[in-house]
Design a protein around this motif. Sequence first.
Motif, mmCIF file in Angstrom:
data_model
loop_
_atom_site.group_PDB
_atom_site.id
_atom_site.type_symbol
_atom_site.label_atom_id
_atom_site.label_comp_id
_atom_site.label_asym_id
_atom_site.label_seq_id
_atom_site.Cartn_x
_atom_site.Cartn_y
_atom_site.Cartn_z
ATOM 1 N N LYS A 1 66.389 -18.490 -15.365
ATOM 2 C CA LYS A 1 66.702 -17.549 -14.301
ATOM 3 C C LYS A 1 67.357 -16.254 -14.808
ATOM 4 O O LYS A 1 67.466 -15.288 -14.049
ATOM 5 C CB LYS A 1 67.620 -18.214 -13.275
ATOM 6 N N LYS A 2 67.782 -16.245 -16.068
ATOM 7 C CA LYS A 2 68.440 -15.048 -16.594
ATOM 8 C C LYS A 2 67.404 -14.109 -17.215
ATOM 9 O O LYS A 2 66.197 -14.258 -16.979
ATOM 10 C CB LYS A 2 69.518 -15.453 -17.603
ATOM 11 N N GLU A 3 67.863 -13.153 -18.003
ATOM 12 C CA GLU A 3 66.969 -12.152 -18.584
ATOM 13 C C GLU A 3 65.898 -12.804 -19.471
ATOM 14 O O GLU A 3 66.081 -13.893 -20.004
ATOM 15 C CB GLU A 3 67.767 -11.155 -19.437
ATOM 16 N N THR A 4 64.799 -12.078 -19.627
ATOM 17 C CA THR A 4 63.710 -12.556 -20.474
ATOM 18 C C THR A 4 63.942 -12.133 -21.918
ATOM 19 O O THR A 4 64.149 -10.958 -22.218
ATOM 20 C CB THR A 4 62.359 -12.017 -19.992
ATOM 21 N N VAL A 5 63.920 -13.128 -22.812
ATOM 22 C CA VAL A 5 64.074 -12.903 -24.243
ATOM 23 C C VAL A 5 62.718 -13.113 -24.917
ATOM 24 O O VAL A 5 62.080 -14.158 -24.722
ATOM 25 C CB VAL A 5 65.105 -13.879 -24.853
ATOM 26 N N LEU A 6 62.276 -12.132 -25.696
ATOM 27 C CA LEU A 6 61.027 -12.242 -26.446
ATOM 28 C C LEU A 6 61.352 -12.538 -27.902
ATOM 29 O O LEU A 6 62.088 -11.786 -28.548
ATOM 30 C CB LEU A 6 60.215 -10.950 -26.332
ATOM 31 N N LEU A 7 60.782 -13.615 -28.436
ATOM 32 C CA LEU A 7 61.038 -14.051 -29.808
ATOM 33 C C LEU A 7 59.834 -13.723 -30.683
ATOM 34 O O LEU A 7 58.701 -14.098 -30.377
ATOM 35 C CB LEU A 7 61.307 -15.556 -29.825
ATOM 36 N N VAL A 8 60.107 -13.044 -31.814
ATOM 37 C CA VAL A 8 59.050 -12.515 -32.683
ATOM 38 C C VAL A 8 59.291 -13.032 -34.102
ATOM 39 O O VAL A 8 60.193 -12.556 -34.799
ATOM 40 C CB VAL A 8 59.046 -10.974 -32.649
ATOM 41 N N THR B 1 56.878 3.170 -30.964
ATOM 42 C CA THR B 1 55.570 3.682 -30.537
ATOM 43 C C THR B 1 55.403 3.679 -29.027
ATOM 44 O O THR B 1 54.886 4.651 -28.448
ATOM 45 C CB THR B 1 54.450 2.826 -31.176
ATOM 46 N N HIS B 2 55.868 2.625 -28.353
ATOM 47 C CA HIS B 2 55.554 2.436 -26.939
ATOM 48 C C HIS B 2 56.727 2.692 -25.985
ATOM 49 O O HIS B 2 56.499 2.890 -24.789
ATOM 50 C CB HIS B 2 54.999 1.030 -26.717
ATOM 51 N N GLN B 3 57.952 2.652 -26.496
ATOM 52 C CA GLN B 3 59.137 2.987 -25.686
ATOM 53 C C GLN B 3 59.144 2.246 -24.340
ATOM 54 O O GLN B 3 59.183 2.859 -23.272
ATOM 55 C CB GLN B 3 59.205 4.505 -25.472
ATOM 56 N N ILE B 4 59.095 0.924 -24.385
ATOM 57 C CA ILE B 4 59.104 0.109 -23.164
ATOM 58 C C ILE B 4 60.498 0.120 -22.545
ATOM 59 O O ILE B 4 61.483 -0.286 -23.172
ATOM 60 C CB ILE B 4 58.666 -1.333 -23.473
ATOM 61 N N SER B 5 60.600 0.590 -21.311
ATOM 62 C CA SER B 5 61.908 0.847 -20.692
ATOM 63 C C SER B 5 62.677 -0.416 -20.343
ATOM 64 O O SER B 5 63.901 -0.382 -20.199
ATOM 65 C CB SER B 5 61.721 1.694 -19.430
ATOM 66 N N SER B 6 61.981 -1.558 -20.221
ATOM 67 C CA SER B 6 62.681 -2.785 -19.834
ATOM 68 C C SER B 6 63.590 -3.308 -20.943
ATOM 69 O O SER B 6 64.522 -4.079 -20.682
ATOM 70 C CB SER B 6 61.659 -3.879 -19.465
ATOM 71 N N ILE B 7 63.334 -2.910 -22.178
ATOM 72 C CA ILE B 7 64.058 -3.484 -23.316
ATOM 73 C C ILE B 7 65.418 -2.819 -23.474
ATOM 74 O O ILE B 7 65.513 -1.618 -23.742
ATOM 75 C CB ILE B 7 63.229 -3.369 -24.606
ATOM 76 N N GLN B 8 66.464 -3.601 -23.317
ATOM 77 C CA GLN B 8 67.837 -3.105 -23.384
ATOM 78 C C GLN B 8 68.548 -3.488 -24.675
ATOM 79 O O GLN B 8 69.470 -2.803 -25.104
ATOM 80 C CB GLN B 8 68.628 -3.646 -22.188
ATOM 81 N N LYS B 9 68.127 -4.613 -25.284
ATOM 82 C CA LYS B 9 68.786 -5.073 -26.502
ATOM 83 C C LYS B 9 67.749 -5.579 -27.504
ATOM 84 O O LYS B 9 66.728 -6.138 -27.124
ATOM 85 C CB LYS B 9 69.787 -6.204 -26.200
ATOM 86 N N MET B 10 68.063 -5.375 -28.797
ATOM 87 C CA MET B 10 67.232 -5.913 -29.863
ATOM 88 C C MET B 10 68.131 -6.587 -30.898
ATOM 89 O O MET B 10 69.245 -6.119 -31.158
ATOM 90 C CB MET B 10 66.409 -4.812 -30.542
ATOM 91 N N SER C 1 76.898 -14.220 -28.445
ATOM 92 C CA SER C 1 77.976 -13.262 -28.161
ATOM 93 C C SER C 1 77.420 -11.871 -27.871
ATOM 94 O O SER C 1 77.890 -11.168 -26.971
ATOM 95 C CB SER C 1 78.941 -13.193 -29.357
ATOM 96 N N PHE C 2 76.394 -11.482 -28.627
ATOM 97 C CA PHE C 2 75.782 -10.170 -28.420
ATOM 98 C C PHE C 2 75.061 -10.116 -27.067
ATOM 99 O O PHE C 2 75.143 -9.106 -26.342
ATOM 100 C CB PHE C 2 74.812 -9.881 -29.550
ATOM 101 N N LEU C 3 74.346 -11.179 -26.722
ATOM 102 C CA LEU C 3 73.604 -11.198 -25.448
ATOM 103 C C LEU C 3 74.550 -11.187 -24.249
ATOM 104 O O LEU C 3 74.259 -10.561 -23.224
ATOM 105 C CB LEU C 3 72.692 -12.422 -25.385
ATOM 106 N N GLU C 4 75.675 -11.874 -24.387
ATOM 107 C CA GLU C 4 76.610 -11.963 -23.269
ATOM 108 C C GLU C 4 77.566 -10.774 -23.197
ATOM 109 O O GLU C 4 78.230 -10.580 -22.182
ATOM 110 C CB GLU C 4 77.425 -13.257 -23.381
ATOM 111 N N GLY C 5 77.623 -9.983 -24.250
ATOM 112 C CA GLY C 5 78.574 -8.871 -24.311
ATOM 113 C C GLY C 5 78.135 -7.653 -23.513
ATOM 114 O O GLY C 5 77.015 -7.539 -23.077
#
Length: 275
Positions: free
Chosen positions: A71-78, A155-164, A271-275
Amino acid sequence: MKNTLVKLVGLSVNTSSFISKSFAAEKALSIFSTPLKGRPNEEQSDFLNTAFKEELQYNNIPIMTYRWLGKKETVLLVHGWESNSARWKNLIHELKTKDYNIVALDAPAHGNSGSKRFNALLYAEFINVVAKKYSPSIIIGHSVGGMASVYFQHTHQISSIQKMILLGAPSEFSGILNRYVEMLGYNRRVSNQLNSIIRDRFGVTPKEFSTSKFISNITPKTLIIHDELDKIIPYQDALLLKNAYHNSKLITTNGFGHSLNNATVSNHIHSFLEG
């Protein structure tokens, strides 16, 4: 035995370069871009079968994705080189307990995705297809997966991405290529022609393909984690990334190696995700 075989392959390519530099360099590039492992074994497949699987497409190349719903934010794993989405098993368990929505993808020529060859530009396009489908707000990339993630966002500047989060990510592609050339013992005829083929085929020289350059024009808050004893990607690469991007934090580990696959790193990620 392994080192002997590597040197024999390099010697074979070097010998062929005196007949045709182009043929030798093409062979060198094929070896460089063809993973020897990365397809899931039985245990890994059992874990991946716990996910909702969906196959997407880029230019008729299959992209396998895996989802664990939350139910929380979507995390993409690469994931990185010669790996697959199962490498995230421990982190996925941690993220599931915190109710994140999780998406992972297999790289080109890895896991259950298509393509016979791998390169970071193609991987970036895979990531773009997946990001458009699932709108992640967080990307976590390991090794060359981190490099491809930064190039994708550059290259694509996807606006939904807030953290990496970049785990053991390389900065300079030229460094990766130079280590490969040195490991195989290629002569100057092969190495020079290899650089020329990469420039002509991909429209960028190895020196120009730089994560530290690409990261300077993205906006997500970024965490860089790198082990100072990493034998695959030098710790200096992490310093280049940190110095290139003001909106970043560097965590240095000692003794975790290149994989960075342990509970301490998971705690830093949390810690980074929750901060």
